[in-house]
Design a protein around this motif. Structure first.
Motif, PDB file in Angstrom:
ATOM      1  N   PRO A   8      73.677  76.739  35.137  1.00 52.87           N
ATOM      2  CA  PRO A   8      72.238  76.508  35.162  1.00 52.87           C
ATOM      3  C   PRO A   8      71.513  77.548  36.009  1.00 52.87           C
ATOM      4  CG  PRO A   8      73.374  74.879  36.499  1.00 52.87           C
ATOM      5  CD  PRO A   8      74.421  75.713  35.841  1.00 52.87           C
ATOM      6  N   VAL A   9      70.313  77.825  35.585  1.00 52.25           N
ATOM      7  CA  VAL A   9      69.456  78.742  36.322  1.00 52.25           C
ATOM      8  C   VAL A   9      68.963  78.017  37.565  1.00 52.25           C
ATOM      9  CG1 VAL A   9      67.364  80.135  36.154  1.00 52.25           C
ATOM     10  CG2 VAL A   9      68.789  79.783  34.134  1.00 52.25           C
ATOM     11  N   ARG A  10      68.726  78.768  38.623  1.00 53.83           N
ATOM     12  CA  ARG A  10      68.354  78.164  39.899  1.00 53.83           C
ATOM     13  C   ARG A  10      67.123  77.256  39.777  1.00 53.83           C
ATOM     14  NH1 ARG A  10      68.194  81.866  44.967  1.00 53.83           N
ATOM     15  NH2 ARG A  10      70.047  80.791  45.631  1.00 53.83           N
ATOM     16  N   GLY A  11      66.069  77.709  39.149  1.00 45.10           N
ATOM     17  CA  GLY A  11      64.854  76.904  39.004  1.00 45.10           C
ATOM     18  C   GLY A  11      65.059  75.696  38.109  1.00 45.10           C
ATOM     19  N   GLU A  12      65.960  75.843  37.114  1.00 45.38           N
ATOM     20  CA  GLU A  12      66.236  74.740  36.202  1.00 45.38           C
ATOM     21  C   GLU A  12      66.866  73.562  36.940  1.00 45.38           C
ATOM     22  OE1 GLU A  12      69.381  73.983  32.637  1.00 45.38           O
ATOM     23  OE2 GLU A  12      68.329  75.902  32.660  1.00 45.38           O
ATOM     24  N   ARG A  13      67.783  73.863  37.846  1.00 49.24           N
ATOM     25  CA  ARG A  13      68.430  72.810  38.612  1.00 49.24           C
ATOM     26  C   ARG A  13      67.434  72.109  39.530  1.00 49.24           C
ATOM     27  NH1 ARG A  13      74.229  72.504  41.176  1.00 49.24           N
ATOM     28  NH2 ARG A  13      73.884  70.714  42.486  1.00 49.24           N
ATOM     29  N   ARG A  14      66.558  72.880  40.150  1.00 48.04           N
ATOM     30  CA  ARG A  14      65.550  72.307  41.032  1.00 48.04           C
ATOM     31  C   ARG A  14      64.595  71.408  40.234  1.00 48.04           C
ATOM     32  NH1 ARG A  14      62.616  76.719  43.555  1.00 48.04           N
ATOM     33  NH2 ARG A  14      64.609  77.167  44.510  1.00 48.04           N
ATOM     34  N   GLY A  15      64.237  71.841  39.033  1.00 50.29           N
ATOM     35  CA  GLY A  15      63.369  71.033  38.192  1.00 50.29           C
ATOM     36  C   GLY A  15      64.022  69.727  37.775  1.00 50.29           C
ATOM     37  N   ARG A  16      65.333  69.772  37.505  1.00 48.12           N
ATOM     38  CA  ARG A  16      66.047  68.565  37.119  1.00 48.12           C
ATOM     39  C   ARG A  16      66.092  67.569  38.277  1.00 48.12           C
ATOM     40  NH1 ARG A  16      72.279  67.779  35.520  1.00 48.12           N
ATOM     41  NH2 ARG A  16      72.050  65.721  34.639  1.00 48.12           N
ATOM     42  N   ARG A  17      66.328  68.075  39.480  1.00 45.76           N
ATOM     43  CA  ARG A  17      66.341  67.185  40.649  1.00 45.76           C
ATOM     44  C   ARG A  17      64.969  66.552  40.868  1.00 45.76           C
ATOM     45  NH1 ARG A  17      70.440  66.787  44.050  1.00 45.76           N
ATOM     46  NH2 ARG A  17      69.099  66.350  45.837  1.00 45.76           N
ATOM     47  N   ALA A  18      63.919  67.332  40.629  1.00 43.40           N
ATOM     48  CA  ALA A  18      62.569  66.781  40.780  1.00 43.40           C
ATOM     49  C   ALA A  18      62.339  65.655  39.768  1.00 43.40           C
ATOM     50  CB  ALA A  18      61.527  67.879  40.604  1.00 43.40           C
ATOM     51  N   TRP A  19      62.815  65.834  38.538  1.00 41.51           N
ATOM     52  CA  TRP A  19      62.684  64.781  37.534  1.00 41.51           C
ATOM     53  C   TRP A  19      63.475  63.544  37.948  1.00 41.51           C
ATOM     54  CZ3 TRP A  19      59.424  63.896  33.810  1.00 41.51           C
ATOM     55  CH2 TRP A  19      58.731  64.955  33.245  1.00 41.51           C
ATOM     56  N   MET A  20      64.659  63.755  38.501  1.00 41.51           N
ATOM     57  CA  MET A  20      65.475  62.609  38.921  1.00 41.51           C
ATOM     58  C   MET A  20      64.810  61.835  40.059  1.00 41.51           C
ATOM     59  SD  MET A  20      68.024  62.065  37.065  1.00 41.51           S
ATOM     60  CE  MET A  20      67.277  62.693  35.597  1.00 41.51           C
ATOM     61  N   TRP A  21      64.158  62.552  40.973  1.00 41.75           N
ATOM     62  CA  TRP A  21      63.414  61.862  42.033  1.00 41.75           C
ATOM     63  C   TRP A  21      62.286  61.039  41.432  1.00 41.75           C
ATOM     64  CZ3 TRP A  21      64.922  60.637  46.632  1.00 41.75           C
ATOM     65  CH2 TRP A  21      65.855  61.431  47.289  1.00 41.75           C
ATOM     66  N   GLY A  22      61.622  61.576  40.422  1.00 43.08           N
ATOM     67  CA  GLY A  22      60.556  60.835  39.739  1.00 43.08           C
ATOM     68  C   GLY A  22      61.088  59.593  39.039  1.00 43.08           C
ATOM     69  N   VAL A  23      62.227  59.748  38.348  1.00 40.87           N
ATOM     70  CA  VAL A  23      62.837  58.608  37.668  1.00 40.87           C
ATOM     71  C   VAL A  23      63.277  57.557  38.683  1.00 40.87           C
ATOM     72  CG1 VAL A  23      64.828  57.900  36.272  1.00 40.87           C
ATOM     73  CG2 VAL A  23      63.549  59.953  35.662  1.00 40.87           C
ATOM     74  N   LEU A  24      63.832  58.008  39.805  1.00 45.69           N
ATOM     75  CA  LEU A  24      64.231  57.072  40.857  1.00 45.69           C
ATOM     76  C   LEU A  24      63.022  56.303  41.386  1.00 45.69           C
ATOM     77  CD1 LEU A  24      66.479  55.983  42.717  1.00 45.69           C
ATOM     78  CD2 LEU A  24      65.938  57.860  44.279  1.00 45.69           C
ATOM     79  N   ALA A  25      61.905  56.991  41.591  1.00 46.54           N
ATOM     80  CA  ALA A  25      60.691  56.332  42.085  1.00 46.54           C
ATOM     81  C   ALA A  25      60.182  55.304  41.075  1.00 46.54           C
ATOM     82  CB  ALA A  25      59.610  57.377  42.382  1.00 46.54           C
ATOM     83  N   VAL A  26      60.175  55.668  39.793  1.00 50.26           N
ATOM     84  CA  VAL A  26      59.732  54.727  38.757  1.00 50.26           C
ATOM     85  C   VAL A  26      60.658  53.510  38.717  1.00 50.26           C
ATOM     86  CG1 VAL A  26      59.511  54.435  36.256  1.00 50.26           C
ATOM     87  CG2 VAL A  26      58.545  56.447  37.362  1.00 50.26           C
TER      88      VAL A  26
END
Length: 128
Positions: free
Chosen positions: A2-20
């Motif tokens: 994975p590209v560096r920014g892609e991994r960071r974006g995925r983690r951000a989505w997971m934090w959002g899903v966790l919050a929801v």
């Protein structure tokens, strides 16, 4: 890889899903306090929270969160499926959503058991 920014974006989505998921769990708990009962569909936010949490951590914690998600899935599926099957057997009305959910949970359990059998056979073959 994975590209560096892609991994960071995925983690951000997971934090959002966790919050929801956590917000959904809190709302379901409040609803349970008001209504006095839970429906099998109320387990969905808990599954989201477990799944997102499992993607955000590593090691043993990831395995524990995945196992917790599997337990929640099986309990919710059986809670929806068993009354639907009982209604169908009695000749009454059947909740088709509950039947489908129960069938999917049975298929999930079959796949998990088959995976465990294969894993145990591989371990025995490795020892021999």
């Amino acid at each position: 890889m994975p590209v560096r920014g892609e991994r960071r974006g995925r983690r951000a989505w997971m934090w959002g899903v966790l919050a929801v998921g956590v917000v959904g769990v809190v709302l379901n708990l409040v609803d349970w306090g008001v209504r006095g009962r839970l429906a099998p569909s109320d387990a969905a936010p808990l599954l989201l929270a477990f799944g997102a949490g499992a993607e955000l951590v590593t090691g043993t914690r990831r395995r524990m969160l995945r196992a917790g998600a599997a337990v929640v899935l099986v309990v919710a599926g059986l809670a929806a499926g068993i009354p639907a099957v009982a209604g169908l057997v009695r000749g009454g009305s059947a909740d088709w959503t509950g039947l489908v959910l129960g069938g999917l949970v049975v298929a999930f359990l079959a796949v998990c058991c088959a995976g465990l059998v294969v894993q145990l056979r591989e371990r025995r073959a490795a020892r021999a």
